[in-house]
Write a protein that holds these residues in place. Structure first.
Motif, PDB file in Angstrom:
ATOM      1  N   GLY A 230       0.801  -1.214   0.000  1.00  0.00           N
ATOM      2  CA  GLY A 230       0.000   0.000   0.000  1.00  0.00           C
ATOM      3  C   GLY A 230       0.831   1.260   0.000  1.00  0.00           C
ATOM      4  O   GLY A 230       2.054   1.234   0.102  1.00  0.00           O
ATOM      5  N   ALA A 231       0.129   2.366  -0.110  1.00  0.00           N
ATOM      6  CA  ALA A 231       0.794   3.659  -0.149  1.00  0.00           C
ATOM      7  C   ALA A 231       1.595   3.879   1.129  1.00  0.00           C
ATOM      8  O   ALA A 231       1.130   3.590   2.227  1.00  0.00           O
ATOM      9  CB  ALA A 231      -0.244   4.769  -0.307  1.00  0.00           C
ATOM     10  N   SER A 232       2.792   4.370   0.972  1.00  0.00           N
ATOM     11  CA  SER A 232       3.633   4.645   2.133  1.00  0.00           C
ATOM     12  C   SER A 232       4.411   5.932   1.895  1.00  0.00           C
ATOM     13  O   SER A 232       4.618   6.354   0.761  1.00  0.00           O
ATOM     14  CB  SER A 232       4.601   3.487   2.394  1.00  0.00           C
ATOM     15  OG  SER A 232       5.444   3.271   1.277  1.00  0.00           O
ATOM     16  N   VAL A 233       4.810   6.538   2.961  1.00  0.00           N
ATOM     17  CA  VAL A 233       5.629   7.741   2.898  1.00  0.00           C
ATOM     18  C   VAL A 233       6.942   7.442   3.598  1.00  0.00           C
ATOM     19  O   VAL A 233       6.951   7.024   4.758  1.00  0.00           O
ATOM     20  CB  VAL A 233       4.929   8.940   3.571  1.00  0.00           C
ATOM     21  CG1 VAL A 233       5.868  10.143   3.632  1.00  0.00           C
ATOM     22  CG2 VAL A 233       3.651   9.300   2.824  1.00  0.00           C
ATOM     23  N   ILE A 234       8.046   7.624   2.880  1.00  0.00           N
ATOM     24  CA  ILE A 234       9.374   7.397   3.450  1.00  0.00           C
ATOM     25  C   ILE A 234      10.183   8.684   3.302  1.00  0.00           C
ATOM     26  O   ILE A 234      10.354   9.205   2.200  1.00  0.00           O
ATOM     27  CB  ILE A 234      10.088   6.227   2.754  1.00  0.00           C
ATOM     28  CG1 ILE A 234       9.305   4.931   2.987  1.00  0.00           C
ATOM     29  CG2 ILE A 234      11.504   6.073   3.284  1.00  0.00           C
ATOM     30  CD1 ILE A 234       9.892   3.719   2.314  1.00  0.00           C
ATOM     31  N   ILE A 235      10.639   9.205   4.432  1.00  0.00           N
ATOM     32  CA  ILE A 235      11.396  10.461   4.462  1.00  0.00           C
ATOM     33  C   ILE A 235      12.802  10.183   4.982  1.00  0.00           C
ATOM     34  O   ILE A 235      12.977   9.494   5.993  1.00  0.00           O
ATOM     35  CB  ILE A 235      10.699  11.499   5.371  1.00  0.00           C
ATOM     36  CG1 ILE A 235       9.276  11.788   4.865  1.00  0.00           C
ATOM     37  CG2 ILE A 235      11.501  12.784   5.430  1.00  0.00           C
ATOM     38  CD1 ILE A 235       8.491  12.715   5.777  1.00  0.00           C
ATOM     39  N   LYS A 236      13.783  10.718   4.316  1.00  0.00           N
ATOM     40  CA  LYS A 236      15.161  10.587   4.776  1.00  0.00           C
ATOM     41  C   LYS A 236      15.369  11.464   6.007  1.00  0.00           C
ATOM     42  O   LYS A 236      14.847  12.579   6.087  1.00  0.00           O
ATOM     43  CB  LYS A 236      16.139  11.020   3.682  1.00  0.00           C
ATOM     44  CG  LYS A 236      16.091  10.149   2.435  1.00  0.00           C
ATOM     45  CD  LYS A 236      17.032  10.692   1.369  1.00  0.00           C
ATOM     46  CE  LYS A 236      16.932   9.860   0.092  1.00  0.00           C
ATOM     47  NZ  LYS A 236      17.795  10.416  -0.991  1.00  0.00           N
ATOM     48  N   GLY A 237      16.126  10.942   6.969  1.00  0.00           N
ATOM     49  CA  GLY A 237      16.371  11.710   8.187  1.00  0.00           C
ATOM     50  C   GLY A 237      17.770  11.460   8.729  1.00  0.00           C
ATOM     51  O   GLY A 237      18.468  10.546   8.303  1.00  0.00           O
TER      52      GLY A 237
END
Length: 336
Positions: A230-237
């Motif tokens: 499913g849709a996911s949000v992955i942000i670099k940190g």
């Protein structure tokens, strides 16, 4: 019925198709083998059913090694991806194909026809049936042998979306009613979520994760698993010394055991949005698309070329405007 797959390896030439694959399935359980095309699912099914043999490893049925048993001795029902109905045989003959003459009784036929919603169609040929009816014939044939294990290989791939939803629900209800131990192979997350008690997620011939549908969805172990379901949000940190994680969209008050560069994973439905400066992450709405009950946002920032895509309910922020985001800490997962 207890089936164990233990350390199965299979190669074709120099191509390692399966690598140390192990899992089990209990009586009455519906297990879904899932993953992208070419990950080894169908090869594994063929090994379980006896159509292929592994290079190493074992298949155990109630503790007995059946790795090299012939398919007919295993008594497993199989619904193939292409259904494999015989065009020159009518429905009755297709259903009874694998049964001995003494078992081809009228009561058996009526039971299978009623069970699969095929009453009155036993004299028709496959070309005279709809796609959904053909699917039911293939299922009835698999059930006719009273299988110890039912194997469904991409059973809905040839159906249009509306029909697939209907047939999928019917099969789910039937499997639950009959308490048939089942392995479903599918590359569609929606199939696995609706039908399966447990998922085995595969990639490149290896198991990536095993668990209930809700656990795999909410707690994926890798970006691959997260995006597959499913849709996911992955942000670099990047971790700081202040128990915060710095991203190109702002800082999160989030403590991670991992050091240096990380990836933050979150599901879109857990992200809160606002057009007022009361959340700690922010970006610019680069594009806003209308998708019926939802808007799809592409959010970026001026400092980097990083962006995130976010499906949300009606969004009050237009293209070119600043949007503010917030994610509850307990809804964030960290990937290296």
């Amino acid at each position: 019925m207890n089936l164990r797959v233990e350390q199965i390896n299979k190669a074709f030439g120099k191509n390692d198709v399966l690598k140390d694959v192990s899992f089990g399935i209990q009586k009455g359980e519906i297990l879904s083998l899932t993953g992208e095309s070419g990950c080894g699912k169908s090869t594994l099914l063929r090994i379980i059913s006896g159509l292929e043999f592994p290079d190493s490893g074992n298949i155990l049925l109630e503790g007995e090694d059946i790795t090299h048993w012939k398919p007919e001795k295993r008594q497993f029902g199989f619904v193939f991806q292409n259904l494999s109905l015989f065009p020159h045989l009518d429905v009755k003959e297709n259903i009874f194909y694998a049964l001995k003459k003494k078992d081809q009784t009228s009561s058996k036929l009526n039971e299978l026809l009623e069970m699969t919603g095929l009453q009155g169609l036993h004299k028709r040929f496959p070309h005279q049936l709809s796609g959904g009816q053909q699917q039911r014939v293939a299922l009835a044939r698999a059930l006719a042998i009273n299988p110890r294990l039912l194997i469904l290989d991409e059973p809905f791939s040839s159906l249009d979306e509306l029909l697939k939803t209907k047939i999928r629900e019917e099969i789910f209800d039937l499997l639950r009613k009959l308490e048939i131990t089942t392995i479903l192979v599918s590359h569609q997350a929606s199939d696995a979520f609706l039908i399966a008690d447990r998922l085995v997620v595969m990639r490149n011939g290896e198991i990536q994760q095993e668990g209930t549908p809700s656990d795999v969805y909410m707690n994926p172990v890798s970006p691959y698993v997260s995006e597959f379901f499913g849709a996911s949000v992955i942000i670099k940190g990047r971790n700081t010394e202040k128990d915060t994680v710095r991203t190109s969209f702002g800082e999160l008050n989030f403590k991670s055991d991992r050091s240096d560069d990380i990836q933050l994973f979150m599901r879109p439905e857990n992200i809160l949005i606002s057009n007022e400066n009361d959340y700690n992450l922010s970006g610019t709405v680069i594009r806003k698309e209308f998708k019926g009950p939802h808007d799809v946002l592409r959010i970026g920032n001026e400092s980097t070329d990083e962006f995130i895509s976010l499906e949300t309910e009606r969004c009050p922020v237009g293209e070119g405007q600043t949007i503010y985001l917030k994610v509850p800490e307990d809804q964030i997962q960290v990937f290296k």
